[in-house]
Design an enzyme around this catalytic site. Structure first.
Site, mmCIF file in Angstrom:
data_model
loop_
_atom_site.group_PDB
_atom_site.id
_atom_site.type_symbol
_atom_site.label_atom_id
_atom_site.label_comp_id
_atom_site.label_asym_id
_atom_site.label_seq_id
_atom_site.Cartn_x
_atom_site.Cartn_y
_atom_site.Cartn_z
ATOM 1 N N ARG A 128 -2.515 74.273 51.763
ATOM 2 C CA ARG A 128 -2.647 74.351 50.134
ATOM 3 C C ARG A 128 -1.522 75.033 49.541
ATOM 4 N NH1 ARG A 128 -8.321 76.489 50.840
ATOM 5 N NH2 ARG A 128 -8.250 76.046 52.941
ATOM 6 N N GLU A 148 -11.023 83.713 58.717
ATOM 7 C CA GLU A 148 -12.563 83.873 58.409
ATOM 8 C C GLU A 148 -13.493 83.222 59.439
ATOM 9 O OE1 GLU A 148 -13.360 83.164 54.294
ATOM 10 O OE2 GLU A 148 -15.399 83.515 54.556
HETATM 11 O O1 LIG Z 1 -6.519 85.258 54.405
HETATM 12 P P1 LIG Z 1 -7.111 84.432 55.565
HETATM 13 O O2 LIG Z 1 -8.386 85.008 56.277
HETATM 14 O O3 LIG Z 1 -6.023 84.182 56.540
HETATM 15 O O4 LIG Z 1 -7.394 82.871 54.843
HETATM 16 C C1 LIG Z 1 -6.667 82.227 53.955
HETATM 17 C C2 LIG Z 1 -6.188 81.049 54.599
HETATM 18 O O5 LIG Z 1 -7.368 80.088 54.805
HETATM 19 C C3 LIG Z 1 -7.033 78.856 54.029
HETATM 20 O O6 LIG Z 1 -6.427 77.976 55.131
HETATM 21 P P2 LIG Z 1 -7.084 77.439 56.146
HETATM 22 O O7 LIG Z 1 -6.470 78.152 57.524
HETATM 23 O O8 LIG Z 1 -8.430 76.872 56.257
HETATM 24 O O9 LIG Z 1 -6.165 76.050 56.507
HETATM 25 P P3 LIG Z 1 -5.965 74.743 55.570
HETATM 26 O O10 LIG Z 1 -5.282 74.977 54.211
HETATM 27 O O11 LIG Z 1 -4.780 73.797 56.358
HETATM 28 O O12 LIG Z 1 -7.019 74.069 55.405
HETATM 29 C C4 LIG Z 1 -6.190 79.264 52.919
HETATM 30 O O13 LIG Z 1 -5.418 78.012 52.267
HETATM 31 C C5 LIG Z 1 -5.380 80.440 53.622
HETATM 32 O O14 LIG Z 1 -4.138 79.720 53.981
HETATM 33 N N1 LIG Z 2 -13.698 81.272 51.643
HETATM 34 C C1 LIG Z 2 -12.646 80.621 51.691
HETATM 35 N N2 LIG Z 2 -12.430 79.448 50.786
HETATM 36 C C2 LIG Z 2 -11.298 78.936 50.711
HETATM 37 N N3 LIG Z 2 -10.226 79.044 51.660
HETATM 38 C C3 LIG Z 2 -10.608 80.160 52.755
HETATM 39 N N4 LIG Z 2 -9.778 80.632 53.560
HETATM 40 C C4 LIG Z 2 -10.445 81.836 54.155
HETATM 41 N N5 LIG Z 2 -11.499 81.949 53.438
HETATM 42 C C5 LIG Z 2 -11.678 80.951 52.583
#
Ligand SMILES: O=P(O)(O)OC[C@H]1O[C@H](OP(=O)(O)OP(=O)(O)O)[C@H](O)[C@@H]1O
Ligand SMILES: Nc1ncnc2[nH]cnc12
Length: 213
Positions: free
Chosen positions: A99, A136
């Protein structure tokens, strides 16, 4: 001033009434706090939805895809970040997959910086360096091309959400390993209950809205 903005405002109604049933799915009420009284923050928070139990039971997923359906609110988010960083001598915007790839490139173009993608494993074809981290809802790894960032370059890191801060920490480590100077990390949404700012210690993180659910 700290302004409390409810996502049950008029603009969310637009999202709720959207013709695509997928977009209407499981919209939960969110309370968010904007860092100041900029009216653009209200539109941004109203256009972000929270999807319960995605991708796993118990996770309240903050979904920015609904913001992308509102060009004015989406542009408002980009404009706020461009205004904040345009005179900070930043030569690299590093976006985190996936994202951060949506928000990073328009900011990089507007401030005249290069864009460097920080990717999930096995996506980049050249020589890479890697950092693993906890999330998370699991664990993951980020990679960056060797040679993408030069020693001493001033870097802005962009992502959509900061929760535990694990992803941003991994990004900062990658950039600092090659001599990059991480000026700040910027995210649209902060989830303060995961205390990501504690993990990030002295590294400044700027968030447009904080989600309290
Ligand atoms: O602060 P944190 O606990 O590290 O979480 C934040 C991250 O989690 C989500 O990505 P995700 O890993 O779900 O990947 P994606 O965007 O590829 O779906 C979000 O876009 C951040 O990159
Ligand atoms: N609750 C949440 N929603 C969207 N992105 C995340 N990445 C980690 N936690 C998330």
């Amino acid at each position: 001033m700290v302004g409390k903005v409810s996502s049950t405002g008029i603009e969310l109604e637009e999202v709720e009434n959207h013709k695509d049933p997928e977009i209407r799915r499981e919209i939960a009420a969110v309370d968010v706090v904007g860092e100041d009284d900029d009216p653009r923050l209200k539109s941004i928070s109203a256009a972000i939805r929270v999807v319960p139990h995605f991708p796993k039971p118990g996770i309240m997923f903050n979904d920015i895809t609904t913001l992308l359906l509102h060009p004015k609110a989406f542009k408002g988010a980009i404009d706020i970040l461009v205004d904040r960083y345009r005179h900070r001598d930043i030569s690299v915007v590093a976006g985190i997959e996936a994202r951060g790839f949506i928000f990073g490139p328009p900011i990089a173009l507007a401030i005249g910086a290069k864009f460097v993608p920080l990717r999930k494993p096995k996506k980049l074809p050249g020589e890479v360096i890697s950092e693993e981290y906890e999330l998370e809802y699991g664990h993951d790894c980020l990679q960056m091309h060797v040679g993408a960032v030069d020693v001493g370059e001033r870097v802005l890191v962009i992502d959509d959400v900061v929760a535990t801060g694990g992803t941003l920490c991994a990004a900062i480590k990658l950039l600092e390993r090659v001599g990059g100077d991480v000026v700040e990390c910027a995210c649209l949404i902060g989830l303060p209950k995961f205390k990501g700012r504690v993990k990030l210690k002295e590294k400044p993180v700027y968030v447009l809205i904080e989600c309290l659910t």
